[in-house]
Design a protein around this motif. Structure first.
Motif, PDB file in Angstrom:
ATOM      1  N   GLY A   1      19.029  -1.607  -3.370  1.00 56.22           N
ATOM      2  CA  GLY A   1      17.962  -2.426  -3.952  1.00 56.22           C
ATOM      3  C   GLY A   1      16.600  -2.079  -3.382  1.00 56.22           C
ATOM      4  N   ASP A   2      16.516  -1.917  -2.064  1.00 55.08           N
ATOM      5  CA  ASP A   2      15.237  -1.563  -1.445  1.00 55.08           C
ATOM      6  C   ASP A   2      14.797  -0.164  -1.842  1.00 55.08           C
ATOM      7  N   LEU A   3      15.750   0.755  -1.912  1.00 53.07           N
ATOM      8  CA  LEU A   3      15.415   2.129  -2.286  1.00 53.07           C
ATOM      9  C   LEU A   3      14.865   2.179  -3.704  1.00 53.07           C
ATOM     10  N   VAL A   4      15.532   1.510  -4.630  1.00 52.91           N
ATOM     11  CA  VAL A   4      15.085   1.519  -6.028  1.00 52.91           C
ATOM     12  C   VAL A   4      13.695   0.908  -6.154  1.00 52.91           C
ATOM     13  N   GLU A   5      13.386  -0.079  -5.288  1.00 55.09           N
ATOM     14  CA  GLU A   5      12.049  -0.687  -5.300  1.00 55.09           C
ATOM     15  C   GLU A   5      11.004   0.206  -4.635  1.00 55.09           C
ATOM     16  N   GLY A   6      11.450   1.331  -4.055  1.00 55.34           N
ATOM     17  CA  GLY A   6      10.519   2.265  -3.432  1.00 55.34           C
ATOM     18  C   GLY A   6      10.119   1.914  -2.020  1.00 55.34           C
ATOM     19  N   LYS A   7      10.883   1.025  -1.363  1.00 58.02           N
ATOM     20  CA  LYS A   7      10.540   0.617  -0.003  1.00 58.02           C
ATOM     21  C   LYS A   7      10.933   1.712   0.987  1.00 58.02           C
ATOM     22  N   LEU A   8      10.042   1.963   1.943  1.00 55.60           N
ATOM     23  CA  LEU A   8      10.294   2.986   2.967  1.00 55.60           C
ATOM     24  C   LEU A   8      10.996   2.338   4.160  1.00 55.60           C
ATOM     25  N   THR A   9      12.296   2.161   4.052  1.00 52.17           N
ATOM     26  CA  THR A   9      13.076   1.634   5.161  1.00 52.17           C
ATOM     27  C   THR A   9      13.308   2.749   6.180  1.00 52.17           C
ATOM     28  N   LEU A  10      13.714   2.368   7.397  1.00 52.28           N
ATOM     29  CA  LEU A  10      13.786   3.364   8.470  1.00 52.28           C
ATOM     30  C   LEU A  10      14.824   4.470   8.219  1.00 52.28           C
TER      31      LEU A  10
ATOM     32  N   ALA B   1      10.411  10.502  -7.797  1.00 51.92           N
ATOM     33  CA  ALA B   1      11.177  10.296  -9.028  1.00 51.92           C
ATOM     34  C   ALA B   1      11.814   8.906  -9.039  1.00 51.92           C
ATOM     35  N   VAL B   2      12.299   8.459  -7.872  1.00 54.83           N
ATOM     36  CA  VAL B   2      12.863   7.117  -7.770  1.00 54.83           C
ATOM     37  C   VAL B   2      11.814   6.082  -8.130  1.00 54.83           C
ATOM     38  N   ARG B   3      10.619   6.278  -7.622  1.00 55.08           N
ATOM     39  CA  ARG B   3       9.547   5.326  -7.912  1.00 55.08           C
ATOM     40  C   ARG B   3       9.133   5.366  -9.372  1.00 55.08           C
ATOM     41  N   GLY B   4       9.511   6.418 -10.039  1.00 59.10           N
ATOM     42  CA  GLY B   4       9.260   6.509 -11.474  1.00 59.10           C
ATOM     43  C   GLY B   4      10.393   5.945 -12.311  1.00 59.10           C
ATOM     44  N   GLY B   5      11.436   5.420 -11.631  1.00 64.23           N
ATOM     45  CA  GLY B   5      12.537   4.778 -12.343  1.00 64.23           C
ATOM     46  C   GLY B   5      13.755   5.644 -12.555  1.00 64.23           C
TER      47      GLY B   5
ATOM     48  N   ARG C   1       0.823  -1.200   0.000  1.00 66.12           N
ATOM     49  CA  ARG C   1       0.000   0.000   0.000  1.00 66.12           C
ATOM     50  C   ARG C   1       0.864   1.258   0.000  1.00 66.12           C
ATOM     51  N   GLY C   2       2.037   1.147   0.636  1.00 66.43           N
ATOM     52  CA  GLY C   2       2.938   2.288   0.717  1.00 66.43           C
ATOM     53  C   GLY C   2       3.578   2.661  -0.593  1.00 66.43           C
ATOM     54  N   ARG C   3       3.439   1.816  -1.611  1.00 64.80           N
ATOM     55  CA  ARG C   3       3.986   2.161  -2.930  1.00 64.80           C
ATOM     56  C   ARG C   3       3.203   3.288  -3.581  1.00 64.80           C
ATOM     57  N   THR C   4       1.920   3.393  -3.255  1.00 65.48           N
ATOM     58  CA  THR C   4       1.082   4.430  -3.866  1.00 65.48           C
ATOM     59  C   THR C   4       0.688   5.514  -2.873  1.00 65.48           C
TER      60      THR C   4
ATOM     61  N   ARG D   1      19.208   8.446 -11.097  1.00 65.59           N
ATOM     62  CA  ARG D   1      19.967   9.578 -10.564  1.00 65.59           C
ATOM     63  C   ARG D   1      19.307  10.120  -9.297  1.00 65.59           C
ATOM     64  N   ALA D   2      17.991  10.118  -9.275  1.00 72.57           N
ATOM     65  CA  ALA D   2      17.283  10.552  -8.070  1.00 72.57           C
ATOM     66  C   ALA D   2      17.560   9.588  -6.920  1.00 72.57           C
ATOM     67  N   ALA D   3      17.679   8.296  -7.230  1.00 70.96           N
ATOM     68  CA  ALA D   3      17.990   7.306  -6.195  1.00 70.96           C
ATOM     69  C   ALA D   3      19.362   7.569  -5.590  1.00 70.96           C
ATOM     70  N   ASP D   4      20.326   7.872  -6.432  1.00 69.67           N
ATOM     71  CA  ASP D   4      21.677   8.145  -5.941  1.00 69.67           C
ATOM     72  C   ASP D   4      21.701   9.409  -5.084  1.00 69.67           C
ATOM     73  N   LYS D   5      20.963  10.412  -5.508  1.00 68.11           N
ATOM     74  CA  LYS D   5      20.904  11.659  -4.740  1.00 68.11           C
ATOM     75  C   LYS D   5      20.243  11.423  -3.384  1.00 68.11           C
ATOM     76  N   LEU D   6      19.163  10.674  -3.380  1.00 70.58           N
ATOM     77  CA  LEU D   6      18.461  10.383  -2.133  1.00 70.58           C
ATOM     78  C   LEU D   6      19.337   9.533  -1.210  1.00 70.58           C
ATOM     79  N   ALA D   7      20.059   8.580  -1.784  1.00 75.32           N
ATOM     80  CA  ALA D   7      20.952   7.738  -0.985  1.00 75.32           C
ATOM     81  C   ALA D   7      22.050   8.574  -0.337  1.00 75.32           C
ATOM     82  N   ASP D   8      22.604   9.521  -1.072  1.00 69.28           N
ATOM     83  CA  ASP D   8      23.630  10.401  -0.497  1.00 69.28           C
ATOM     84  C   ASP D   8      23.062  11.192   0.684  1.00 69.28           C
ATOM     85  N   ALA D   9      21.818  11.636   0.539  1.00 68.67           N
ATOM     86  CA  ALA D   9      21.181  12.395   1.626  1.00 68.67           C
ATOM     87  C   ALA D   9      20.979  11.512   2.853  1.00 68.67           C
TER      88      ALA D   9
END
Length: 357
Positions: free
Chosen positions: A266-275, A293-297, A188-191, A300-308
């Motif tokens: 892997g979890d981030l790219v799948e859009g999982k809300l880890t702690l 944006a990550v959930r849209g594929g 449910r958290g995906r949407t 680069r947004a995933a890498d930026k979010l991971a750095d944060a």
């Protein structure tokens, strides 16, 4: 666990005095870390008779059915794994004496259920790699992966019904329901972007901790433990399960893929809300657009979010929470009879909270 003539009796197998020293050294390590990991591996080797029997039965059941479902199940099984859940069943039973045959059967059940959830999760998450190998769904397709998981679940239920008291089977049904509920809340958290920590912990307690708790309760019940001791081990297992998942969350950002068997982020790219992500978003709500944006594929947004996430200090906070959960788990374990088996359970809990893979 009973000490008899300077030997430990486990599952009617005697471990020589020289091995007792290794067991106690591993069990009483003050801190978990690389050296502790080696000691736990030594312990698993010393319990090889029980674990070997569990692995052989898992292999038999993975092949007991029709192809290609059996091919899919066998592929996942042969990828390996820590086998922490069956080890928990065995050690929980050993807290009350020699491991009875039903406990060995329930150790198999714990891993069958875990493997089934992995097969199903990879379909839900579009998983591409697990334990360093292509997921079964990539090789045989989603439908086969789902049916392979169903096959393992039927084996688990049949085995439990044949060897365990009705209360253990009822407990397993309740646990399976929690596993499904946790997956639904996570899906449910995906949407619906819900970054509340109570939602996160609901998912973790249902999806991960519930099976750890069942494994500990099942082992104790199979050994004839009193109700309060079964409950204490259930509390231990639940807390260890939460700590296990918290560390997994951190490893998604800081782990070594060659050691974890999972792709970094892997979890981030799948859009999982880890702690770590939940806590970062709480302090940086402006990053929610990046998550969308990550959930849209957008990689680069995933890498930026991971750095944060890495620079926020959230990973250190989550590691600290895992240690706190482990402390509570160890306190629950104090309500179980003292002995080597209890010490080993504590050592495993500390190792899981401190692991790097």
């Amino acid at each position: 666990m009973h000490l008899v003539k300077f030997q430990i009796v486990l599952n009617a197998t005697t471990i020589p005095t020289a091995s007792v020293a290794l067991l106690r050294e591993a069990a009483t390590a003050d801190r978990a870390g690389p050296r502790a990991a080696e000691r736990i591996a030594e312990v698993q080797a010393l319990l090889s008779d029980d674990m070997g029997a569990v692995d052989r039965e898992l292999g038999r059941l993975a092949r007991a059915g029709l192809s290609p479902a059996t091919d899919s199940a066998t592929h996942l099984l042969e990828a390996g794994g820590k086998r922490v859940r069956p080890l928990t069943v065995l050690l929980a039973a050993a807290c009350f004496g020699p491991v009875p045959a039903p406990a060995r059967e329930l150790a198999v059940v714990a891993e069958l259920v875990h493997l089934a959830t992995l097969l199903h999760d990879d379909v839900v998450d579009d998983g591409m790699e697990r334990r360093g190998r292509p997921t079964p769904r990539r090789l045989w397709g989603n439908a086969v992966s789902v049916l392979a998981g169903d096959l393992l679940l039927t084996h688990a239920l049949e085995k439990t019904a044949a060897c365990a008291p009705p209360s253990v089977l009822a407990d397993l049904f309740a646990t399976l329901r929690r596993l499904v509920d946790g997956e639904i809340v996570q899906l449910r958290g995906r949407t619906e972007l819900d970054v509340r920590e109570d939602v996160y912990f609901r998912i973790v307690r249902d999806k991960t901790a519930s099976l750890f708790a069942w494994a500990a309760r099942a082992g104790a019940a199979a050994a004839g433990a009193a109700a309060e001791q079964v409950a204490a081990l259930g509390e231990f297992g639940a807390r260890v399960g939460v700590a296990f998942q918290l560390v997994d969350d951190v490893l998604d950002y800081q782990g070594d893929p060659s050691a974890t068997g999972k792709a970094l982020l892997g979890d981030l790219v799948e859009g999982k809300l880890t702690l770590p992500l939940v806590r970062t978003l709480a302090s940086r709500p402006d990053l929610r657009a990046e998550l969308q944006a990550v959930r849209g594929g957008d990689r680069r947004a995933a890498d930026k979010l991971a750095d944060a996430v890495r620079s926020s200090g959230a990973c250190d906070e989550v590691r600290a929470l895992a240690r706190e959960e482990t402390t509570v788990a160890l306190a629950a374990l104090e309500r179980v009879p003292d002995g080597t088996a209890r010490e080993l359970l504590g050592a495993i809990a500390r190792e899981l909270a401190a692991r790097a893979a």
